[in-house]
Design an enzyme around this catalytic site. Structure first.
Site, mmCIF file in Angstrom:
data_model
loop_
_atom_site.group_PDB
_atom_site.id
_atom_site.type_symbol
_atom_site.label_atom_id
_atom_site.label_comp_id
_atom_site.label_asym_id
_atom_site.label_seq_id
_atom_site.Cartn_x
_atom_site.Cartn_y
_atom_site.Cartn_z
ATOM 1 N N ARG A 15 0.849 -1.206 0.000
ATOM 2 C CA ARG A 15 0.000 0.000 0.000
ATOM 3 C C ARG A 15 0.885 1.256 0.000
ATOM 4 O O ARG A 15 1.091 1.873 -1.030
ATOM 5 C CB ARG A 15 -0.954 -0.033 1.223
ATOM 6 N N CYS A 240 4.274 9.425 0.211
ATOM 7 C CA CYS A 240 2.882 9.851 0.243
ATOM 8 C C CYS A 240 2.688 10.892 -0.838
ATOM 9 O O CYS A 240 3.426 11.874 -0.897
ATOM 10 C CB CYS A 240 2.521 10.425 1.610
#
Ligand code: HMG
Ligand code: MG
Length: 298
Positions: A15, A240
């Protein structure tokens, strides 16, 4: 030294590791990656996220990945869920665990999930209530606990207040995210000591990005306060999309090597992990960021 005997590693490679990569993997490649990690002994593997595919295309089709995993076994496969739409999609493919993700910075919350911290807690209340009602485990994240890419310093009181809210909602564990990797060992030690006055250490995890090379030192610092859950990403993949300059998570291989040196149990086969890191980096056409992985290449 007051170190735990055993730690749980939460592998976030499939992820956090993939969500910022230029090279997008196919569903089958994502499934094989997860299966490889499970074969290393990892029993908590974040499998994807149910977010807007136009915002994070790398995570599009997580339902197809989930549908090929054995959700009835011992391994937990949490997925990120930002709202009720994400929860509906996650429930439809039978997930047994979700992770909600809040932030300790207003600006980051806006950029990441398009709402204020307060509104996010309202959304998460609905999400967690429904999930718990259906027997789904819920993990909670807080981003920017050691600094924000937009606001700079973040007050530890905001982190603690947010963590208490997520625990009160029913999260079984809170992962404290150093999203941009600016945290240092003393800061880590102080935050971990302070937050444990409000939340039992068994319910706390650390999630370090290694942007400034501090992640392992910070983990060692957290271990000394009794924290025993560590998020990590094989080969140091990660980043991110909403945190400028955020590099990968701490590499799982490097964490495992350090834990071996400390005599702390973790249940992971380092050789297999190293091999998994090499395979995935080859597929992603990117360099390996794990120092242990690089040091054992010949
Ligand atoms: P929004 O635009 O505010 O949502 O997105 P909305 O409710 O206004 O809906 C707008 C459209 O999006 C609608 O579609 C919805 O159906 C759709 P339309 O009617 O226009 O066709 N939509 C969705 N589609 C798929 N899945 C959903 C969903 N929700 C609405 N769940 C949202 C809000 C949060 C979804 C959006 O901002 C988003 O996807 N953000 C990406 C968040 C993300 O994945 N960030 C990276 C992970 S967090 C992280 O990395 C940090 C962490 O690792 C810890 C650390 O290191 O700090 C966890
Ligand atoms: Mg992260």
């Amino acid at each position: 030294m007051n170190l735990p005997d055993q730690v749980k590693i939460v592998e976030v490679g499939p992820r956090d590791g993939l969500q910022n990569e230029d090279q997008h993997l196919t569903f089958n490649q994502r499934v094989r990656f997860i299966n490889m990690l499970e074969a290393c002994g990892l029993q908590n593997i974040e499998a994807g996220s149910f977010v807007r595919p136009d915002r994070v295309p790398q995570m599009a089709g997580t339902e197809q990945v989930i549908s090929q995993l054995n959700l009835e076994g011992e391994t937990h496969f949490p997925v990120l869920v930002p709202n009720t739409k994400g929860l509906e999609d996650a429930l439809a493919c039978g997930v047994k665990e979700i992770a909600i993700f809040a932030a300790a910075s207003e600006t980051f919350s806006q950029k990441n999930i398009n709402c204020s911290i307060e509104e996010s807690i309202r959304r998460f209340t609905r999400v967690v209530n429904t999930a718990l009602h259906q027997g789904i485990r819920v993990r909670g994240y807080i981003s920017c606990v050691m600094g924000c890419p937009y606001e700079g310093n973040i007050s530890s009181n905001t982190v603690i207040e947010t963590a208490i809210k997520l625990i009160d909602l029913g999260c079984y564990e809170i992962s404290l995210g150093d999203t941009i990797g600016t945290g240092t060992p003393l800061q880590t030690f102080e935050l971990m000591e302070k937050i444990q006055k409000n939340i039992p250490r068994q319910q706390l995890a650390v999630h370090f990005h290694d942007t400034y090379g501090q992640a392992l030192a910070n983990i060692f610092s957290a271990l000394q306060t009794g924290i025993s859950v560590i998020d990590a990403s094989v080969a140091g993949l990660g980043g991110c999309p909403y945190a400028r300059g955020a590099s990968g998570n701490v590499a799982t291989e490097d964490v495992v090597f350090m834990l071996n040196g400390l005599g702390i149990h973790h249940g992971i086969d380092l050789e297999k992990l190293i091999s998994a890191g090499r395979i995935i980096c080859e597929q992603l056409k990117r360099p390996i960021m794990s120092r242990v992985n690089l040091a054992t290449q010949f």
